[in-house]
Design a protein around this motif. Sequence first.
Motif, PDB file in Angstrom:
ATOM      1  N   ASP A 139       9.861 -22.877  20.746  1.00  0.00           N
ATOM      2  CA  ASP A 139      10.521 -21.569  20.730  1.00  0.00           C
ATOM      3  C   ASP A 139      11.037 -21.294  19.321  1.00  0.00           C
ATOM      4  OD1 ASP A 139      11.934 -19.308  21.109  1.00  0.00           O
ATOM      5  OD2 ASP A 139      13.355 -20.160  22.554  1.00  0.00           O
TER       6      ASP A 139
ATOM      7  N   GLN B  53      16.898 -38.388  20.584  1.00  0.00           N
ATOM      8  CA  GLN B  53      16.793 -39.565  21.467  1.00  0.00           C
ATOM      9  C   GLN B  53      15.875 -40.622  20.862  1.00  0.00           C
ATOM     10  OE1 GLN B  53      15.725 -38.006  25.305  1.00  0.00           O
ATOM     11  NE2 GLN B  53      17.804 -37.293  25.707  1.00  0.00           N
TER      12      GLN B  53
ATOM     13  N   TYR C  47       6.178 -30.303  28.452  1.00  0.00           N
ATOM     14  CA  TYR C  47       7.421 -29.661  28.867  1.00  0.00           C
ATOM     15  C   TYR C  47       8.088 -30.442  29.991  1.00  0.00           C
ATOM     16  CZ  TYR C  47       7.019 -25.334  26.120  1.00  0.00           C
ATOM     17  OH  TYR C  47       6.964 -24.435  25.102  1.00  0.00           O
TER      18      TYR C  47
ATOM     19  N   TYR D 257       7.982 -33.560  30.552  1.00  0.00           N
ATOM     20  CA  TYR D 257       8.643 -34.722  29.939  1.00  0.00           C
ATOM     21  C   TYR D 257       9.924 -34.282  29.254  1.00  0.00           C
ATOM     22  CZ  TYR D 257       9.579 -37.877  26.029  1.00  0.00           C
ATOM     23  OH  TYR D 257      10.181 -38.670  25.111  1.00  0.00           O
ATOM     24  N   ASN D 258       9.822 -33.184  28.488  1.00  0.00           N
ATOM     25  CA  ASN D 258      10.985 -32.729  27.738  1.00  0.00           C
ATOM     26  C   ASN D 258      12.109 -32.231  28.649  1.00  0.00           C
ATOM     27  OD1 ASN D 258      10.356 -33.311  25.092  1.00  0.00           O
ATOM     28  ND2 ASN D 258       8.993 -31.545  24.921  1.00  0.00           N
ATOM     29  N   PHE D 259      11.773 -31.601  29.775  1.00  0.00           N
ATOM     30  CA  PHE D 259      12.820 -31.219  30.730  1.00  0.00           C
ATOM     31  C   PHE D 259      13.634 -32.437  31.097  1.00  0.00           C
ATOM     32  CE2 PHE D 259       9.965 -27.536  32.366  1.00  0.00           C
ATOM     33  CZ  PHE D 259      10.545 -26.652  31.451  1.00  0.00           C
TER      34      PHE D 259
ATOM     35  N   ARG E 124      14.222 -34.952  29.416  1.00  0.00           N
ATOM     36  CA  ARG E 124      15.085 -35.429  28.333  1.00  0.00           C
ATOM     37  C   ARG E 124      16.372 -34.617  28.233  1.00  0.00           C
ATOM     38  NH1 ARG E 124      11.539 -35.117  23.178  1.00  0.00           N
ATOM     39  NH2 ARG E 124      12.864 -36.705  22.253  1.00  0.00           N
ATOM     40  N   PHE E 125      16.383 -33.410  28.772  1.00  0.00           N
ATOM     41  CA  PHE E 125      17.572 -32.565  28.611  1.00  0.00           C
ATOM     42  C   PHE E 125      18.406 -32.482  29.885  1.00  0.00           C
ATOM     43  CE2 PHE E 125      14.940 -31.292  25.068  1.00  0.00           C
ATOM     44  CZ  PHE E 125      15.873 -31.261  24.046  1.00  0.00           C
TER      45      PHE E 125
ATOM     46  N   GLU F 133       6.356 -43.269  26.818  1.00  0.00           N
ATOM     47  CA  GLU F 133       7.619 -42.577  26.565  1.00  0.00           C
ATOM     48  C   GLU F 133       8.745 -43.207  27.368  1.00  0.00           C
ATOM     49  OE1 GLU F 133       7.881 -40.566  24.277  1.00  0.00           O
ATOM     50  OE2 GLU F 133       5.894 -39.716  23.904  1.00  0.00           O
TER      51      GLU F 133
ATOM     52  N   ARG G  90       6.761 -20.284  28.494  1.00  0.00           N
ATOM     53  CA  ARG G  90       8.220 -20.369  28.451  1.00  0.00           C
ATOM     54  C   ARG G  90       8.684 -20.735  29.842  1.00  0.00           C
ATOM     55  NH1 ARG G  90      10.002 -17.715  24.019  1.00  0.00           N
ATOM     56  NH2 ARG G  90      11.712 -19.198  24.281  1.00  0.00           N
ATOM     57  N   PHE G  91       9.991 -20.753  30.043  1.00  0.00           N
ATOM     58  CA  PHE G  91      10.458 -21.092  31.395  1.00  0.00           C
ATOM     59  C   PHE G  91      11.769 -20.382  31.658  1.00  0.00           C
ATOM     60  CE2 PHE G  91      12.081 -24.167  28.438  1.00  0.00           C
ATOM     61  CZ  PHE G  91      13.420 -24.260  28.766  1.00  0.00           C
TER      62      PHE G  91
ATOM     63  N   GLU H 245      21.553 -27.017  25.675  1.00  0.00           N
ATOM     64  CA  GLU H 245      20.491 -26.804  24.702  1.00  0.00           C
ATOM     65  C   GLU H 245      19.218 -26.303  25.392  1.00  0.00           C
ATOM     66  OE1 GLU H 245      20.209 -27.508  21.142  1.00  0.00           O
ATOM     67  OE2 GLU H 245      22.336 -27.085  21.490  1.00  0.00           O
ATOM     68  N   LEU H 246      19.003 -26.860  26.572  1.00  0.00           N
ATOM     69  CA  LEU H 246      17.814 -26.466  27.319  1.00  0.00           C
ATOM     70  C   LEU H 246      17.930 -25.013  27.747  1.00  0.00           C
ATOM     71  CD1 LEU H 246      15.155 -27.478  28.614  1.00  0.00           C
ATOM     72  CD2 LEU H 246      16.459 -27.994  30.669  1.00  0.00           C
TER      73      LEU H 246
ATOM     74  N   VAL I 205      16.960 -22.287  25.249  1.00  0.00           N
ATOM     75  CA  VAL I 205      15.581 -21.872  24.998  1.00  0.00           C
ATOM     76  C   VAL I 205      14.902 -21.283  26.243  1.00  0.00           C
ATOM     77  CG1 VAL I 205      15.162 -23.355  23.025  1.00  0.00           C
ATOM     78  CG2 VAL I 205      14.810 -24.260  25.325  1.00  0.00           C
TER      79      VAL I 205
END
Lengths: 485, 184
Positions: free
Chosen positions: A67, A136, B35, B37-39, B41-42, B78, B150-151, B168-169, B172
């Motif tokens: 983004d 992280q 995404y 995976y990244n979700f 992480r947050f 990961e 996007r989400f 932070e999530l 965006v």
Amino acid sequence: MFRIQNNTITKKLTRMNMLVSGAALLMACASFVTYDLFAFRETIVRNLSIQARVAGSNSVTALVFNDSHTAENTLSALKAAPNIVSAGIYTLDGQIFAAYEREPGTQLPRFISADHDETHSFKDGSVIVTNSIVFQGKPTGMVYIRSDLRALNAQLQLYAIIAAAVLAASLGTALWLSSVFRRSITEPIRHLADVAGMVSRDKNYTVRATLPKSRDELSTLIESFNDMLTQIQGRDGALQLAHAELEQRVSERTFQLAAANKELESFSYSVSHDLRAPLRSIDGFSQALLEDCSETLNDDGRAHLQRIRKATQRMGFLIEDLLNLSRVSRTEMHTQNLDISALACSIANDLQNAQPERQIELQIEDGLKTRADPGLLRVVLENLLNNAWKFTSKHASAHIAFGMARGNGTPAFFVRDDGAGFDPAFADRLFGAFQRLHAMTEFAGTGVGLATVQRIVHRHGGRIWAESALGQGATFYFTLSETDS
Amino acid sequence: MRWSITTFAIACALFASSLDGQQSKPSEYQVKAVYLYNFGRFVDWSSTLPAGKNDSFSVCVIGQDPFGRALDNTLAGELIDQKKVVARRISKPQDATSCQVLFISSSEDVRLNNILPVLDRLNVLTVSDMSRFSERGGMIQFVLEKDKIRFEVNLTNVERTGLKLSSELLKVAIAVKRNSQAGD
């Protein structure tokens, strides 16, 4: 003069103080500023690095969720920092992801290498910091921030102003302090110089330099100077005392001498004067005896009387000369300008007329002038020319000359003859009274003439001397005063 | 010599960038796999993750799997909260007990109302790209916006469980929604 010298010392001291403190201050300022600028650069880099980290960590989600709009929003918060020219977020493979430019057209690198976690570099008046974004424990992207060095330059300017102000204030203070402290050095020196000047100008050895309160080399110098003055004053006093004593002794002796001389002269005058009366009666009665009783006397008696008369006449001349001699000393002098050549001519004429039979070649220099007492000068010339006449009488013809000798030294009148001359070994006895270098039978005379001449010459402040060799004639030189010409 | 090296370097760079260009155009589900995976992480998992050391962090897919190898490739190696991330496929919502992130395939659109209530007590982050997912009780819904994935987030549905999403999530997300009181 002394003040100027003191001013120089003062100036030198002040200049020295200013230079020393100025140099020290400059060094101190320079090192402070240098240190601070280095520290400030580090601070700038650290602050930028922090800003980069903050921007980076705020852009993590934007990066991972692709983004770039949010990332750009995040970066635009850097507007608050006016020093930041441009900033960028880069993906892990080095491609630009989001950009911030304070002013449009600022060039951002399209690509940056992600080799290092953190780098900074100064170039083209700006500082660039790149930081890797780690989330992280995983590298996620890169952040790039470029800042101008406006703050550094402003700081530098501020430092320059502060340094100048500190320098000015410190130098002012140093000037003031040195003017306070140098007084303790220059004041005693100035005082000493003033006193020394006074001493050498006025020859006043009673003054003393004041000792400064502090004990140092200067006070030792002033003390020694005062000691020296004391010694000089002592010697000066003793010298003056001795001088005064000597003066008094001389004047006493002079007075005694003058009195004795006067006594002697009046004695010899009265003796000579009184001797004349009995001498005249001896001569008179001898003559009467010769005239009245000539028949009753035999030849021997008459011859004896003749000899008595001759002797009395000679004694008469002697007494006359002695009287002349003492008169020369006693009469008052009245000097005036005289034509000495004319005087010599008239005397020579008289002599020539008295002995017309003699062959004498006279040579008298014309136009010689001098200043003297006319009566006494006549006595001098009469004696000298008379002597010349007398001592050439053994020659058939003679040369007699009067003139001025202009050799080295003072010009002197001279009377020269080519007569008998005298033995130069006895030259010093020539001018003594009753001193005769020739036998009475050879040349008549009383031996008083040259003594009289010398006395007159001395009374005029002049000098008389003679040159001769036996049988070669004689030259008598005399001067009457230093002004002869 | 120097010239030829420079030329060679430029040629290599061009070749590499052209390769890059091909690689940087990933498929939709490759992006979505990342995404997912990244979700993970947050999200603050500290109170909901099992304490066992050998446990893994599971990203599950229910229904017809649209990812293929992409999900396994993305997650390989990961870690999230020091746990190995693994991809699992499940068929029943009951199997989601040990899942942390659950992607509900659009094939389950019709069964969604059966699936979601089962998950309610499980502290599972539900993600899907089916339409109106977030309004129908899902947490995160993929949305396509200007060719970009996007989400949007329905925070009410997240907060119902013990999960906590990072702000932070949310920053965006193109939309952060809450259910109205009436809809609850």
